[in-house]
Write an enzyme that holds these catalytic residues in place. Structure first.
Site, PDB file in Angstrom:
ATOM      1  N   LYS A   5       0.856  -1.196   0.000  1.00  0.00           N
ATOM      2  CA  LYS A   5       0.000   0.000   0.000  1.00  0.00           C
ATOM      3  C   LYS A   5       0.887   1.240   0.000  1.00  0.00           C
ATOM      4  O   LYS A   5       1.524   1.551   0.996  1.00  0.00           O
ATOM      5  CB  LYS A   5      -0.907   0.051   1.237  1.00  0.00           C
ATOM      6  N   GLU A  29       9.477   1.061  10.877  1.00  0.00           N
ATOM      7  CA  GLU A  29      10.537   2.061  10.652  1.00  0.00           C
ATOM      8  C   GLU A  29       9.859   3.415  10.836  1.00  0.00           C
ATOM      9  O   GLU A  29       9.075   3.823   9.983  1.00  0.00           O
ATOM     10  CB  GLU A  29      11.079   1.986   9.218  1.00  0.00           C
ATOM     11  N   CYS A  89      13.682  10.547   7.132  1.00  0.00           N
ATOM     12  CA  CYS A  89      13.496  10.114   8.526  1.00  0.00           C
ATOM     13  C   CYS A  89      14.762  10.273   9.355  1.00  0.00           C
ATOM     14  O   CYS A  89      14.706  10.555  10.538  1.00  0.00           O
ATOM     15  CB  CYS A  89      13.036   8.666   8.547  1.00  0.00           C
ATOM     16  N   GLU A 145       9.129  15.759  15.588  1.00  0.00           N
ATOM     17  CA  GLU A 145       9.639  15.634  14.221  1.00  0.00           C
ATOM     18  C   GLU A 145       8.882  16.609  13.322  1.00  0.00           C
ATOM     19  O   GLU A 145       7.672  16.499  13.165  1.00  0.00           O
ATOM     20  CB  GLU A 145       9.436  14.203  13.727  1.00  0.00           C
TER      21      GLU A 145
HETATM   22  P1  NAD Z   1       2.237   8.313   7.902  1.00  0.00           P
HETATM   23  O1  NAD Z   1       2.496   7.550   9.135  1.00  0.00           O
HETATM   24  O2  NAD Z   1       1.225   9.389   7.931  1.00  0.00           O
HETATM   25  O3  NAD Z   1       1.804   7.341   6.717  1.00  0.00           O
HETATM   26  C1  NAD Z   1       2.596   6.255   6.304  1.00  0.00           C
HETATM   27  C2  NAD Z   1       1.714   5.238   5.620  1.00  0.00           C
HETATM   28  O4  NAD Z   1       0.803   4.711   6.577  1.00  0.00           O
HETATM   29  C3  NAD Z   1       0.875   5.791   4.478  1.00  0.00           C
HETATM   30  O5  NAD Z   1       0.806   4.831   3.447  1.00  0.00           O
HETATM   31  C4  NAD Z   1      -0.487   5.962   5.137  1.00  0.00           C
HETATM   32  O6  NAD Z   1      -1.555   5.894   4.229  1.00  0.00           O
HETATM   33  C5  NAD Z   1      -0.518   4.778   6.086  1.00  0.00           C
HETATM   34  N1  NAD Z   1      -1.446   4.896   7.213  1.00  0.00           N
HETATM   35  C6  NAD Z   1      -1.967   6.019   7.762  1.00  0.00           C
HETATM   36  N2  NAD Z   1      -2.811   5.699   8.765  1.00  0.00           N
HETATM   37  C7  NAD Z   1      -2.829   4.359   8.848  1.00  0.00           C
HETATM   38  C8  NAD Z   1      -3.502   3.422   9.702  1.00  0.00           C
HETATM   39  N3  NAD Z   1      -4.345   3.811  10.658  1.00  0.00           N
HETATM   40  N4  NAD Z   1      -3.263   2.111   9.519  1.00  0.00           N
HETATM   41  C9  NAD Z   1      -2.415   1.686   8.571  1.00  0.00           C
HETATM   42  N5  NAD Z   1      -1.766   2.513   7.729  1.00  0.00           N
HETATM   43  C10 NAD Z   1      -1.967   3.836   7.871  1.00  0.00           C
HETATM   44  O7  NAD Z   1       3.671   8.854   7.446  1.00  0.00           O
HETATM   45  P2  NAD Z   1       4.024   9.795   6.249  1.00  0.00           P
HETATM   46  O8  NAD Z   1       3.546  11.169   6.619  1.00  0.00           O
HETATM   47  O9  NAD Z   1       3.558   9.199   4.968  1.00  0.00           O
HETATM   48  O10 NAD Z   1       5.623   9.712   6.248  1.00  0.00           O
HETATM   49  C11 NAD Z   1       6.404  10.480   7.082  1.00  0.00           C
HETATM   50  C12 NAD Z   1       6.863   9.696   8.297  1.00  0.00           C
HETATM   51  O11 NAD Z   1       7.549   8.505   7.879  1.00  0.00           O
HETATM   52  C13 NAD Z   1       7.855  10.435   9.137  1.00  0.00           C
HETATM   53  O12 NAD Z   1       7.524  10.302  10.490  1.00  0.00           O
HETATM   54  C14 NAD Z   1       9.180   9.756   8.840  1.00  0.00           C
HETATM   55  O13 NAD Z   1      10.126   9.881   9.845  1.00  0.00           O
HETATM   56  C15 NAD Z   1       8.749   8.353   8.622  1.00  0.00           C
HETATM   57  N6  NAD Z   1       9.757   7.600   7.841  1.00  0.00           N
HETATM   58  C16 NAD Z   1      10.587   6.725   8.500  1.00  0.00           C
HETATM   59  C17 NAD Z   1      11.563   6.031   7.799  1.00  0.00           C
HETATM   60  C18 NAD Z   1      12.485   5.066   8.503  1.00  0.00           C
HETATM   61  O14 NAD Z   1      13.180   4.325   7.824  1.00  0.00           O
HETATM   62  N7  NAD Z   1      12.524   5.038   9.812  1.00  0.00           N
HETATM   63  C19 NAD Z   1      11.695   6.224   6.424  1.00  0.00           C
HETATM   64  C20 NAD Z   1      10.840   7.116   5.788  1.00  0.00           C
HETATM   65  C21 NAD Z   1       9.867   7.797   6.511  1.00  0.00           C
END
Ligand code: NAD
Length: 482
Positions: free
Chosen positions: A167, A242, A276, A377
């Site tokens: 997804k 992650e 991240c 963050e």
């Molecule tokens: P997000 O958590 O809002 O969304 C990530 C994914 O989760 C999306 O596909 C979203 O549709 C889905 N999602 C949202 N609500 C959900 C739920 N209730 N159940 C299941 N899935 C759900 O994050 P974002 O805004 O897309 O990305 C930014 C974040 O990602 C930042 O916090 C960043 O630090 C983190 N990130 C971490 C890494 C790592 O390797 N640690 C890498 C990239 C990004």
């Protein structure tokens, strides 16, 4: 479905926006709960049919190499799509595609290695420790590296023999769609890799809750990670997370100033700070503090911000309006909290950039550890610079956070640098560098930055079950009840 592209029954579509211009570049389907469950069912049936899970590692490796070749052949198309959909620069996007191809190659290579162990428990018992696929892997990814984060999960999950369901983030599905079109042209059996677009609260939540999913692997915010863990508890599926970070970059007085300033800029402004592992907290020792800030600000001011497809741009757009507003909100909060804004802080409106979501490189000084801009963050081009006196204070400030994803130390005293980096509670760290990493090393965080590791052999293990097989070499009755 069943290896074919199908329309969602949901008439509602998500407008996919180019964040550099706000133009609509596509309309993406928003899958329903029922459709997600149907895709999970297909993945499960495919797994059980053993068309993929039953192939030998050598056969699976050959398919992964085909996918890597497809990515490489389509590097320009994929780069364009990533630039248009995410807003990053061409240089960044192209490097993502290259890394994605290398990731498939790396896991194809790992499949040529022995995978497991053997132990002679006693003279007549031989124990084999074997690795097996888990079943259905539900993969949920964010928008900051739409292609690369997908591949970090898809490559090891498929290498291990699982069936997968990906997804993408609802606002950045373009490169995932292209990747699946390319995978369709390889010998990957239909139904082994499935893609479903839609919002997190519907599609993501259904994947996390499903009793037919055996592992949910998620990259995204800590807040959603927590929700996924709760949702996954129904069938106690494995959870791999992650998550976010607020990583410290520690610069000592004896650092090579030019190198430290250069990497500090790279650490926070790469990907417009939407990375991240960004070094969003700069900790600078008091002896060089003023000189460092002056040089850092001077160079940050010179960063050319602009559309990703303009070869002069060094920093691209913010991914979308919601996130753009959230970053500007944090800048306002920083000012209200009493931090000193020494650079940037505004939306960029000149040279036609007002059509897109561009924010100036932003630098705050005089921050304290209790401020929200230091604790939370922001995920944008915003850095908070703190002053420290000595080694002990640097470590204390660095670790004063709920996160533990990354961190770095700059010093020409190598003993001190190693001493300090070993005390930083984070999974991805550097000495005299930032952001440089490789597929061979495990990626993941301490504390609330996640559970589990991506990439490397650890990344393959994330998607495998471990079984012990004890073989009696000279079978005879045990005679326990005689
Ligand atoms: P997000 O958590 O809002 O969304 C990530 C994914 O989760 C999306 O596909 C979203 O549709 C889905 N999602 C949202 N609500 C959900 C739920 N209730 N159940 C299941 N899935 C759900 O994050 P974002 O805004 O897309 O990305 C930014 C974040 O990602 C930042 O916090 C960043 O630090 C983190 N990130 C971490 C890494 C790592 O390797 N640690 C890498 C990239 C990004």
């Amino acid at each position: 479905m069943n290896g074919n592209w199908v329309e969602s029954s949901n008439p509602e579509k998500m407008e996919i926006i180019n964040p550099a211009t706000q133009e609509v570049i596509a309309r993406a389907p928003l899958g329903t709960k029922e459709e997600t469950n149907e895709a999970i069912k297909i993945a499960k049936q495919t797994f059980e049919s053993a068309v993929w899970s039953g192939q030998s590692p050598k056969e699976r490796a050959a398919v992964l190499l085909q996918i890597a070749d497809k990515l490489q052949e389509n590097i320009d198309v994929l780069t364009d799509l990533e630039v248009q959909n995410n807003g990053k620069t061409r240089r960044e996007a192209q490097s993502d595609v290259e890394e994605a191809a290398s990731t498939f190659r790396y896991y194809a290579g790992l499949l040529t290695m022995p995978n497991g162990q053997s132990y002679e428990a006693s003279g007549d018992i031989q124990t084999l420790i074997v690795k097996e696929p888990m079943g259905v892997a539900g993969l949920i990814v964010p928008w900051n590296f739409p292609l690369l984060m997908s591949v970090w999960k898809i490559a090891p999950a498929l290498a291990a023999g699982n069936s997968i369901l990906l997804k993408p983030a609802e606002i950045t599905p373009m490169t995932a769609v292209k990747l699946f079109e390319l995978m369709d042209e390889t010998d990957l059996p239909k139904g082994a890799a499935n893609l479903i677009m839609g919002v997190g609260s519907v599609v993501g939540q259904t994947i996390a809750e499903s009793n037919d999913v055996d592992i949910v692997s998620f990259t995204g915010s800590t807040e959603v990670g927590r929700r996924i863990m709760q949702a996954a508890s129904g069938n106690l599926k494995k959870v791999s997370l992650e998550l976010g970070g607020k990583s410290p970059n520690i610069i000592f007085d004896d650092a090579d100033l030019e190198t430290a300033v250069d990497y500090a800029l790279f650490g926070i402004f790469l990907g417009s700070g939407q990375v991240c592992s960004s070094g969003s907290r700069l900790l600078v020792q008091e002896g060089i503090y003023d000189t460092f800030v002056e040089k850092f600000v001077e160079k940050a001011k010179a960063i050319r911000v602009g559309p990703g497809n303009d070869e002069h741009s060094q920093m691209g757009a913010i991914v979308g309006e919601k996130h753009f507003k959230s970053i500007l909100d944090y800048i306002r909060i920083g000012k209200e909290e009493g931090a000193n804004l020494v650079l940037g802080g505004n939306r960029i409106e000149k040279d036609g950039l007002d059509r897109g979501f561009f924010i100036e490189p932003t630098v705050f000084t005089h921050v304290t550890s209790d401020m929200r801009i230091v604790r939370e963050e922001i995920f944008g081009p915003v850095v908070a610079i703190q002053k420290f006196k000595g080694e002990e204070e640097a470590v204390r400030i660095a670790n004063d956070t709920d996160f533990g994803l990354a961190g770095a130390v700059f010093s020409t005293d190598h003993n001190k640098a190693i001493r300090v980096i070993k005390k930083v509670r984070a999974g991805i760290t550097w000495v005299n560098a930032y952001h440089l990493t490789n597929i061979q090393a495990p990626w993941g965080g301490y504390k609330q930055s996640g559970i589990g590791r991506s990439l490397s052999t650890y990344g393959l293990d994330e998607y495998q079950e471990t079984k012990q097989i004890n073989i009696h070499l000279e079978p005879k009755p045990i005679g326990w009840f005689e």
